[in-house]
Each structure stands twice: as C-alpha cells, then as structure tokens.
Design a protein around this motif. Structure first.
Motif, mmCIF file in Angstrom:
data_model
loop_
_atom_site.group_PDB
_atom_site.id
_atom_site.type_symbol
_atom_site.label_atom_id
_atom_site.label_comp_id
_atom_site.label_asym_id
_atom_site.label_seq_id
_atom_site.Cartn_x
_atom_site.Cartn_y
_atom_site.Cartn_z
ATOM 1 N N LYS A 104 -11.722 13.149 0.955
ATOM 2 C CA LYS A 104 -11.314 12.486 -0.373
ATOM 3 C C LYS A 104 -9.713 12.740 -0.588
ATOM 4 C CE LYS A 104 -15.871 10.940 -2.211
ATOM 5 N NZ LYS A 104 -16.726 11.205 -3.264
ATOM 6 N N CYS A 141 -5.195 11.239 2.794
ATOM 7 C CA CYS A 141 -5.188 9.851 3.137
ATOM 8 C C CYS A 141 -5.608 9.870 4.744
ATOM 9 C CB CYS A 141 -3.808 9.192 2.776
ATOM 10 S SG CYS A 141 -3.623 9.096 1.090
ATOM 11 N N ALA A 174 0.427 5.983 0.655
ATOM 12 C CA ALA A 174 -0.024 6.982 1.073
ATOM 13 C C ALA A 174 0.732 8.268 0.871
ATOM 14 C CB ALA A 174 -0.707 6.875 2.659
ATOM 15 N N LYS A 182 -4.551 6.368 6.095
ATOM 16 C CA LYS A 182 -5.063 4.954 5.504
ATOM 17 C C LYS A 182 -4.558 4.681 4.551
ATOM 18 C CE LYS A 182 -9.366 2.608 4.547
ATOM 19 N NZ LYS A 182 -8.576 1.612 4.555
ATOM 20 N N ARG A 220 -3.545 3.252 0.723
ATOM 21 C CA ARG A 220 -4.352 2.954 -0.398
ATOM 22 C C ARG A 220 -3.841 1.860 -1.330
ATOM 23 N NH1 ARG A 220 -3.063 9.122 -2.738
ATOM 24 N NH2 ARG A 220 -1.116 8.234 -2.666
ATOM 25 N N ASN A 221 -4.543 1.223 -2.303
ATOM 26 C CA ASN A 221 -4.072 0.127 -3.191
ATOM 27 C C ASN A 221 -3.705 -1.020 -2.246
ATOM 28 O OD1 ASN A 221 -4.159 2.031 -5.556
ATOM 29 N ND2 ASN A 221 -2.388 3.009 -4.720
ATOM 30 N N GLU A 240 -3.353 0.769 8.273
ATOM 31 C CA GLU A 240 -2.846 2.155 8.462
ATOM 32 C C GLU A 240 -1.495 2.247 8.969
ATOM 33 O OE1 GLU A 240 -7.592 3.589 10.203
ATOM 34 O OE2 GLU A 240 -6.091 3.272 11.490
ATOM 35 N N GLY A 292 0.815 -1.178 0.060
ATOM 36 C CA GLY A 292 -0.056 0.175 -0.268
ATOM 37 C C GLY A 292 0.728 1.400 -0.124
#
Length: 166
Positions: A119, A122, A88, A143, A145-146, A151, A86
């Motif tokens: 939105k 992150c 961010a 948080k 992403r991907n 977290e 992930g």
C-alpha cells in the motif's frame, strides 16, 4: 548548498494500457514528467497510442535520497490544457544506499534487495535492486494512481560522480 551524491539515470521504457483521453481515436498522446525536488524532466510525446514505447533516458541529480521521484503522465493537447493520465512515485533511499556502498567484492548478478508491492508504494510487481556489470540497476513497474488504468515500466541505474565520496 546540498552535496551531490550521484546521478540517477531513469530509462522510461514504456507505458502499458494507459487511459484513453482522445475518445474519437481511442488513443492518447502521452508523455512522462519526472520530478525530484526542484528538478523536472520530460519525455517526448508519443502520438496516438495507449501502449507507448519511449526507451528514453532522463537524468536526475541526487542531493537528497529522502525525496521520492514523482511521476506524472499527461495527454498532450494542442488547443487545451494537457489532460492528466495518472501519477506515481517511488522511493530511492534503498537504491542510493546500496549504490553508495563498496561493491567491488560482490559477485556479478547479485540481487542486493527485493522490494515488494504494498500500500505504501506504487509498485505493480516485485522489483530487484541488482549489481550487474559493475552497475547498480533496478527494473520497476509502477501502477498509476488517479486514473482507471495504466502502468509505467522504468529502468534505473546509478552513476557515481568522480571525486564524490561513497
């Protein structure tokens, strides 16, 4: 050559409920990569965990406060390419603008600004830029992403460079 504004100390505190990349052990071997412009710094690897505790401080030199800090998490693999866990990013514009002010008359413990999750960022929770003990600091929960889950908890503080104008 860009002018050095100061140093951003990023304490990578911990990861929470990160993705499982090693199904046999139901764990991962995560590490964090921070990027800002051409700079790249890495944390140590924490083996066999999806809830790593790093408590490591990484330092970035700030020359342009318009660039976001980009974060990637990876699962360390010995014989294959490391897996992405992930990513961010967060903006440092408000943080640096507040850090560059003369805050000598501001009461200790003052919240200088609150940043809300939305939105465009992150952030997983509200984050406060605070003046405490003569320092500007900020606790952030990002948080990732991907990825399905995860977290990252960070603590920022600013270091002025002697001789650099506010």
């Amino acid at each position: 050559m860009e002018c050095l504004l100061g140093l951003l100390k990023v304490k990578v505190v911990r990861g929470v409920n990160l993705a499982i990349c090693d199904p046999l052990t139901h764990s991962s071997d995560p590490y964090v990569v921070l990027r800002l412009g051409q700079q790249k710094v890495k944390s140590s690897i924490k083996y066999h965990t999806i809830n790593p505790e790093w408590n490591e401080e990484l330092t970035l030199s700030i020359t342009n406060m318009m660039h976001p800090v980009k974060i990637e998490l990876f699962d360390h693999d010995t014989f294959t390419k490391d897996d992405s866990m992930g990513d961010a990013e967060f903006c440092i514009l408000d943080f640096v603008e507040i850090a560059k002010r003369d805050l000598s008359d501001v009461p200790d413990g003052t919240v200088m600004k609150t940043i809300h999750p939305e939105k465009a960022n992150c952030f997983a929770t509200e984050s406060h830029i605070t003046w405490k003990d003569g320092k500007i600091s900020q606790d952030i929960v990002l948080k990732l992403r991907n990825t399905e889950t995860g977290e990252l908890v960070l603590h920022l503080h600013w270091v002025n460079i002697p001789g650099v104008a506010r």
